[in-house]
Design an enzyme around this catalytic site. Structure first.
Site, PDB file in Angstrom:
ATOM      1  N   GLU A 162     -51.609 -52.757   1.000  1.00  0.00           N
ATOM      2  CA  GLU A 162     -51.643 -53.497  -0.364  1.00  0.00           C
ATOM      3  C   GLU A 162     -50.197 -53.670  -1.107  1.00  0.00           C
ATOM      4  O   GLU A 162     -50.015 -54.972  -1.360  1.00  0.00           O
ATOM      5  CB  GLU A 162     -52.260 -52.445  -1.304  1.00  0.00           C
ATOM      6  CG  GLU A 162     -53.046 -53.194  -2.637  1.00  0.00           C
ATOM      7  CD  GLU A 162     -53.515 -52.198  -3.376  1.00  0.00           C
ATOM      8  OE1 GLU A 162     -54.160 -51.089  -3.031  1.00  0.00           O
ATOM      9  OE2 GLU A 162     -54.056 -52.603  -4.547  1.00  0.00           O
TER      10      GLU A 162
HETATM   11  N1  LIG Z   1     -51.184 -62.553 -10.872  1.00  0.00           N
HETATM   12  C1  LIG Z   1     -52.251 -61.941 -10.441  1.00  0.00           C
HETATM   13  N2  LIG Z   1     -52.766 -60.854 -11.128  1.00  0.00           N
HETATM   14  C2  LIG Z   1     -54.007 -60.432 -10.706  1.00  0.00           C
HETATM   15  C3  LIG Z   1     -54.728 -60.972  -9.795  1.00  0.00           C
HETATM   16  N3  LIG Z   1     -55.854 -60.453  -9.566  1.00  0.00           N
HETATM   17  C4  LIG Z   1     -55.688 -59.330 -10.388  1.00  0.00           C
HETATM   18  N4  LIG Z   1     -54.531 -59.193 -11.133  1.00  0.00           N
HETATM   19  C5  LIG Z   1     -54.292 -58.229 -12.064  1.00  0.00           C
HETATM   20  O1  LIG Z   1     -54.348 -56.840 -11.621  1.00  0.00           O
HETATM   21  C6  LIG Z   1     -54.642 -56.043 -12.585  1.00  0.00           C
HETATM   22  C7  LIG Z   1     -56.026 -55.252 -12.508  1.00  0.00           C
HETATM   23  O2  LIG Z   1     -55.703 -54.590 -11.239  1.00  0.00           O
HETATM   24  P1  LIG Z   1     -56.904 -54.432 -10.146  1.00  0.00           P
HETATM   25  O3  LIG Z   1     -56.515 -55.284  -9.100  1.00  0.00           O
HETATM   26  O4  LIG Z   1     -58.362 -54.772 -10.965  1.00  0.00           O
HETATM   27  O5  LIG Z   1     -56.986 -52.839  -9.900  1.00  0.00           O
HETATM   28  P2  LIG Z   1     -56.648 -52.048  -8.629  1.00  0.00           P
HETATM   29  O6  LIG Z   1     -57.682 -51.967  -7.545  1.00  0.00           O
HETATM   30  O7  LIG Z   1     -56.172 -50.837  -8.921  1.00  0.00           O
HETATM   31  O8  LIG Z   1     -55.418 -52.893  -7.990  1.00  0.00           O
HETATM   32  C8  LIG Z   1     -54.714 -56.880 -13.782  1.00  0.00           C
HETATM   33  O9  LIG Z   1     -53.369 -57.097 -14.509  1.00  0.00           O
HETATM   34  C9  LIG Z   1     -55.081 -58.312 -13.451  1.00  0.00           C
HETATM   35  O10 LIG Z   1     -54.457 -59.167 -14.310  1.00  0.00           O
HETATM   36  C10 LIG Z   1     -54.143 -62.364  -9.396  1.00  0.00           C
HETATM   37  O11 LIG Z   1     -54.703 -62.901  -8.224  1.00  0.00           O
HETATM   38  N5  LIG Z   1     -52.909 -62.600  -9.766  1.00  0.00           N
HETATM   39 CA   LIG Z   2     -54.969 -54.954  -7.628  1.00  0.00          CA
END
Ligand SMILES: Nc1nc2c(ncn2[C@@H]2O[C@H](COP(=O)(O)OP(=O)(O)O)[C@@H](O)[C@H]2O)c(=O)[nH]1
Ligand SMILES: [Ca+2]
Length: 409
Positions: free
Chosen positions: A153
């Site tokens: 990641e």
């Molecule tokens: N710039 C950007 N931010 C993203 C994207 N997808 C998710 N996020 C951000 O990722 C955060 C959420 O994390 P998430 O991926 O759901 O949780 P994780 O599984 O712990 O990484 C939020 O701040 C979203 O705005 C994307 O494609 N581009």
């Molecule tokens: Ca994420």
């Protein structure tokens, strides 16, 4: 090998791909990458062009769509969870011409939300998604639906940012580190320059990765449970308690009179303000400090590297007008602390925003300073998109996939 679309191709966007004069003799490729994050599921459909067989693939554009909540919220309804993926995949059928469906790979990688679920429940969700993929007209490579290792990641997001900012090819390569703050985990990745870093870093924080004919030895780590939403639960003490039902978790970071409930990872939590006790920045900061203090590795070299920060770093900076939603901006680490003080000492005037705003900003300040060990004046480049492409690990993952499939080298 990949490169940017050259500036003289500006007119491409004006024509449908089939009649665009520049596309008369070029091959177009597509790649579909799903990000099954803890707070949402997103589809990224990338378009690449190859102008001639001996030229590198160029990234032409991205189509992006997302749904909430994430797959982990469907922990006990895996079929329903997979339906959210089907909905997004149907979009890809409109975005990719039918003649290309069979050679367009589709892959889903899940991150921290699924890492935190019981193995069996996570696998049930993934196997329902696999069925949806098999029923689609796209190319489904082996192992196309999986939980991604946290190490990847960080590495893949580092590849994305440094590719998009032009650091991975040509002269003057000055790579940027990346800081990604998700809902359930957080990643830090950079390319160490100093021998000390390599010598003083535990081996599982270092990873070699081959991409674009180069091998990069990166410092990277994913901290599970240190994402913004997981940190809220940790600060509330909701992770230590077995039975959360009916229990009210209170915090000095929340508005005094607040009582509400919140669903995360398929669990319901009740939370509220410190009715009788203290509120404000000082007590709040010591609450969130406990979540990070002494728990993270602090590489010295981060003081001398530049970092891009995105995801929740970006979102919370936008929420509090530290940066513009479209343009992003450059912040110092101390700006998050300054904002945290402002919000926490006036929670009631910010109550129209999320009641967690004070806690979130305090956590971000504590994570950066006491967690990773950044200095007050370290500069962070807050960016959501570079050249109109999302700064997400998904682009790096798509490059890696195309490399594996032999579409590129
Ligand atoms: N710039 C950007 N931010 C993203 C994207 N997808 C998710 N996020 C951000 O990722 C955060 C959420 O994390 P998430 O991926 O759901 O949780 P994780 O599984 O712990 O990484 C939020 O701040 C979203 O705005 C994307 O494609 N581009
Ligand atoms: Ca994420």
């Amino acid at each position: 090998i990949f490169s940017h679309t050259s500036p003289e191709m500006w007119f491409q966007g004006l024509f449908p791909p089939s009649v665009c004069p520049a596309n008369a003799n070029v091959d177009t490729f597509y790649g579909i990458m799903f990000d099954a994050g803890s707070t949402g599921t997103r589809i990224h459909i990338y378009t690449f062009v190859q102008r001639s067989p001996d030229q590198p693939l160029e990234l032409e554009g991205e189509i992006f769509e997302s749904v909430k909540p994430g797959l982990s919220a469907y922990v006990d309804q895996p079929e329903k969870g997979a339906e959210t993926v089907r909905g997004l995949l149907e979009m890809a059928e409109d975005a990719v011409p039918p003649s290309h469906w069979k050679k367009t790979p589709v892959v889903l990688k899940a991150t921290a939300g699924l890492r935190l679920l019981a193995e069996q429940k996570a696998q049930a969700l993934l196997s329902e998604v696999r069925e949806v993929f098999e029923e689609s007209p796209f190319l489904v490579p082996d192992n196309s639906v999986s939980i991604m290792d946290g190490t990847y990641e960080g590495i893949l997001a580092w590849i994305t940012v440094n590719f998009l900012t032009g650091q991975l090819y040509g002269q003057n390569q000055q790579t940027f580190g990346i800081l990604d703050l998700g809902g359930a985990s957080t990643q830090i990745t950079f390319l160490p320059h100093s021998k000390e870093t390599l010598e003083q870093t535990p081996v599982d924080f270092l990873a070699s990765f081959e991409m674009f004919n180069n091998t990069y030895k990166l410092y990277t780590h994913s901290y599970l449970g240190f994402g913004l939403k997981a940190a809220r639960l940790a600060a509330l003490g909701a992770l230590e308690k077995e039975a959360t039902d009916g229990h009210m978790f209170r915090s000095s970071c929340l508005p005094k009179q607040l009582e509400a409930e919140w669903h995360f990872g398929g669990v319901k939590y009740q939370y509220g303000g410190n009715r009788e006790g203290e509120t404000g920045f000082e007590p709040c900061y010591s609450e969130v400090l406990k979540v990070v203090q002494g728990k993270l590795h602090q590489p010295n070299e981060i003081h001398r590297r530049s970092f891009y920060a995105f995801s929740y770093y970006y979102d919370r900076a936008v929420d509090t007008d530290l940066i513009d939603y479209e343009k992003g901006g450059v912040l110092e680490v101390r700006d998050f602390e300054r904002k945290a003080k402002e919000v926490c000492n006036n929670v009631d005037s910010y109550s129209s925003a999320s009641p967690f705003l004070c806690m979130d900003l305090s956590y971000i300040a504590a994570l950066l300073k006491e967690g990773f060990g950044f200095g007050d004046s370290t500069l962070l480049q807050l960016t959501k998109k570079v050249n109109n492409i999302e700064t997400s690990w998904t682009l790096g993952a798509t490059f890696h996939l195309l490399q594996l499939l032999g579409v590129s080298h």
